[in-house]
Design a protein around this motif. Structure first.
Motif, short mmCIF file in Angstrom:
data_model
loop_
_atom_site.label_atom_id
_atom_site.label_comp_id
_atom_site.label_asym_id
_atom_site.label_seq_id
_atom_site.Cartn_x
_atom_site.Cartn_y
_atom_site.Cartn_z
N THR A 76 -9.15 51.73 1.67
CA THR A 76 -9.39 52.84 0.77
C THR A 76 -8.25 53.85 0.89
OG1 THR A 76 -10.86 53.79 2.45
CG2 THR A 76 -11.90 52.56 0.65
N PRO A 77 -8.02 54.64 -0.15
CA PRO A 77 -6.87 55.56 -0.16
C PRO A 77 -6.89 56.62 0.94
CG PRO A 77 -7.76 55.29 -2.37
CD PRO A 77 -8.72 54.63 -1.43
N GLY A 92 -3.12 37.19 17.33
CA GLY A 92 -2.39 35.93 17.35
C GLY A 92 -2.20 35.25 16.02
N LEU A 93 -2.49 35.91 14.93
CA LEU A 93 -2.30 35.28 13.61
C LEU A 93 -0.86 35.50 13.15
CD1 LEU A 93 -5.69 36.21 11.92
CD2 LEU A 93 -5.10 34.20 13.28
N ALA A 94 0.07 34.99 13.93
CA ALA A 94 1.49 35.26 13.71
C ALA A 94 2.09 34.51 12.53
CB ALA A 94 2.27 34.94 14.98
N ASP A 95 1.56 33.33 12.21
CA ASP A 95 2.18 32.54 11.14
C ASP A 95 1.30 32.43 9.90
OD1 ASP A 95 0.27 30.89 12.24
OD2 ASP A 95 1.54 29.12 12.32
N VAL A 96 0.28 33.28 9.80
CA VAL A 96 -0.59 33.31 8.62
C VAL A 96 -0.05 34.38 7.67
CG1 VAL A 96 -2.93 33.77 7.78
CG2 VAL A 96 -2.59 32.62 9.98
N PRO A 97 0.19 34.05 6.40
CA PRO A 97 0.64 35.06 5.45
C PRO A 97 -0.42 36.15 5.27
CG PRO A 97 1.06 32.87 4.59
CD PRO A 97 0.19 32.70 5.79
N LEU A 98 0.00 37.41 5.42
CA LEU A 98 -0.89 38.55 5.31
C LEU A 98 -0.30 39.55 4.33
CD1 LEU A 98 -1.34 39.21 9.15
CD2 LEU A 98 -2.80 37.80 7.69
N ILE A 99 -1.16 40.27 3.63
CA ILE A 99 -0.69 41.34 2.76
C ILE A 99 -1.72 42.45 2.73
CG2 ILE A 99 -1.65 40.41 0.61
CD1 ILE A 99 1.07 41.31 -0.70
N CYS A 100 -1.23 43.68 2.62
CA CYS A 100 -2.11 44.84 2.53
C CYS A 100 -1.91 45.51 1.18
CB CYS A 100 -1.77 45.86 3.62
SG CYS A 100 -2.03 45.29 5.30
N ALA A 101 -2.99 46.07 0.64
CA ALA A 101 -2.96 46.79 -0.62
C ALA A 101 -3.96 47.94 -0.53
CB ALA A 101 -3.30 45.87 -1.78
N GLN A 102 -3.80 48.87 -1.45
CA GLN A 102 -4.73 50.00 -1.50
C GLN A 102 -5.85 49.69 -2.47
OE1 GLN A 102 -3.76 53.98 -3.33
NE2 GLN A 102 -3.69 54.49 -1.15
N GLU A 103 -7.06 49.98 -2.03
CA GLU A 103 -8.25 49.82 -2.87
C GLU A 103 -8.22 50.87 -3.99
OE1 GLU A 103 -11.54 47.70 -3.80
OE2 GLU A 103 -10.44 47.33 -1.95
N LEU A 104 -8.90 50.61 -5.08
CA LEU A 104 -9.00 51.58 -6.16
C LEU A 104 -9.67 52.86 -5.66
CD1 LEU A 104 -10.14 49.25 -9.07
CD2 LEU A 104 -7.87 50.24 -8.70
N ASP A 105 -9.21 53.99 -6.16
CA ASP A 105 -9.75 55.29 -5.78
C ASP A 105 -10.86 55.66 -6.76
OD1 ASP A 105 -10.12 57.72 -4.56
OD2 ASP A 105 -8.26 58.61 -5.32
N ILE A 106 -12.06 55.17 -6.49
CA ILE A 106 -13.20 55.37 -7.38
C ILE A 106 -14.09 56.49 -6.83
CG2 ILE A 106 -15.24 54.29 -8.42
CD1 ILE A 106 -12.53 53.10 -9.37
N GLU A 107 -14.40 57.44 -7.67
CA GLU A 107 -15.25 58.55 -7.25
C GLU A 107 -16.60 58.02 -6.77
OE1 GLU A 107 -17.29 62.50 -9.23
OE2 GLU A 107 -15.37 61.79 -10.03
N GLY A 108 -17.01 58.49 -5.60
CA GLY A 108 -18.29 58.09 -5.03
C GLY A 108 -18.26 56.82 -4.20
N ALA A 109 -17.09 56.17 -4.12
CA ALA A 109 -16.98 54.94 -3.32
C ALA A 109 -17.08 55.27 -1.83
CB ALA A 109 -15.67 54.24 -3.61
N MET A 110 -17.52 54.29 -1.06
CA MET A 110 -17.62 54.45 0.38
C MET A 110 -16.23 54.75 0.95
SD MET A 110 -19.12 51.77 3.23
CE MET A 110 -20.80 51.84 2.62
N PRO A 111 -16.10 55.77 1.79
CA PRO A 111 -14.79 56.11 2.37
C PRO A 111 -14.45 55.25 3.59
CG PRO A 111 -16.43 57.69 3.10
CD PRO A 111 -17.13 56.75 2.13
N ARG A 112 -13.17 55.25 3.94
CA ARG A 112 -12.64 54.64 5.17
C ARG A 112 -13.04 53.17 5.33
NH1 ARG A 112 -15.36 58.82 6.34
NH2 ARG A 112 -16.78 57.69 7.72
N VAL A 113 -12.84 52.38 4.29
CA VAL A 113 -13.24 50.97 4.32
C VAL A 113 -12.01 50.07 4.28
CG1 VAL A 113 -14.49 49.14 3.10
CG2 VAL A 113 -15.47 51.43 3.25
#
Length: 120
Positions: free
Chosen positions: A50-51, A66-87
């Motif tokens: 979350t943002p 130890g997940l050194a060779d697994v492709p990983l990516i991070c992205a930001q969740e949509l900033d929706i009013e009323g959404a659960m924070p810090r997820v």
């Protein structure tokens, strides 16, 4: 083996790198254990945060277990009013013999409220 997706999420108590790492490691460990997976079953993992989370990349926690060779990516969740924070959410693509209905999606703590229909 089939290619499947497994979902999960955890709500953090606070935006601190150490706490995020601890909680994301717990989430990933639970996903692996509940689905009988090893790192060899993992194709890739998408993380969203979350943002209001700025302290670290959730993927850093995966590298820490130890997940050194697994492709990983991070992205930001949509900033929706009323959404659960810090997820932090996870979408892991896996190879498994389990059917879609046998996949255990893992929502820890308060994040279980996000998907009451599939939370374990």
């Amino acid at each position: 083996m089939a290619v499947r997706a497994v979902r999960g999420a955890v709500q953090l108590e606070r935006d601190e790198a150490g706490h995020m790492g601890e909680q994301v490691r717990a989430l990933l460990t639970a996903i692996l254990e509940r689905n009988g997976l090893t790192d060899e079953n993992l194709i890739s993992i998408w993380f969203t945060a979350t943002p209001d989370l700025h302290s670290d990349f959730p993927a850093a926690a995966a590298r820490g277990i130890g997940l050194a060779d697994v492709p990983l990516i991070c992205a930001q969740e949509l900033d929706i009013e009323g959404a659960m924070p810090r997820v932090v959410r996870v979408l892991a693509h896996i190879e498994t013999d389990r059917t879609r209905s046998e996949i255990a999606h893992v929502y820890l703590g308060a994040a279980a409220a996000l998907r009451k229909d599939i939370a374990q």
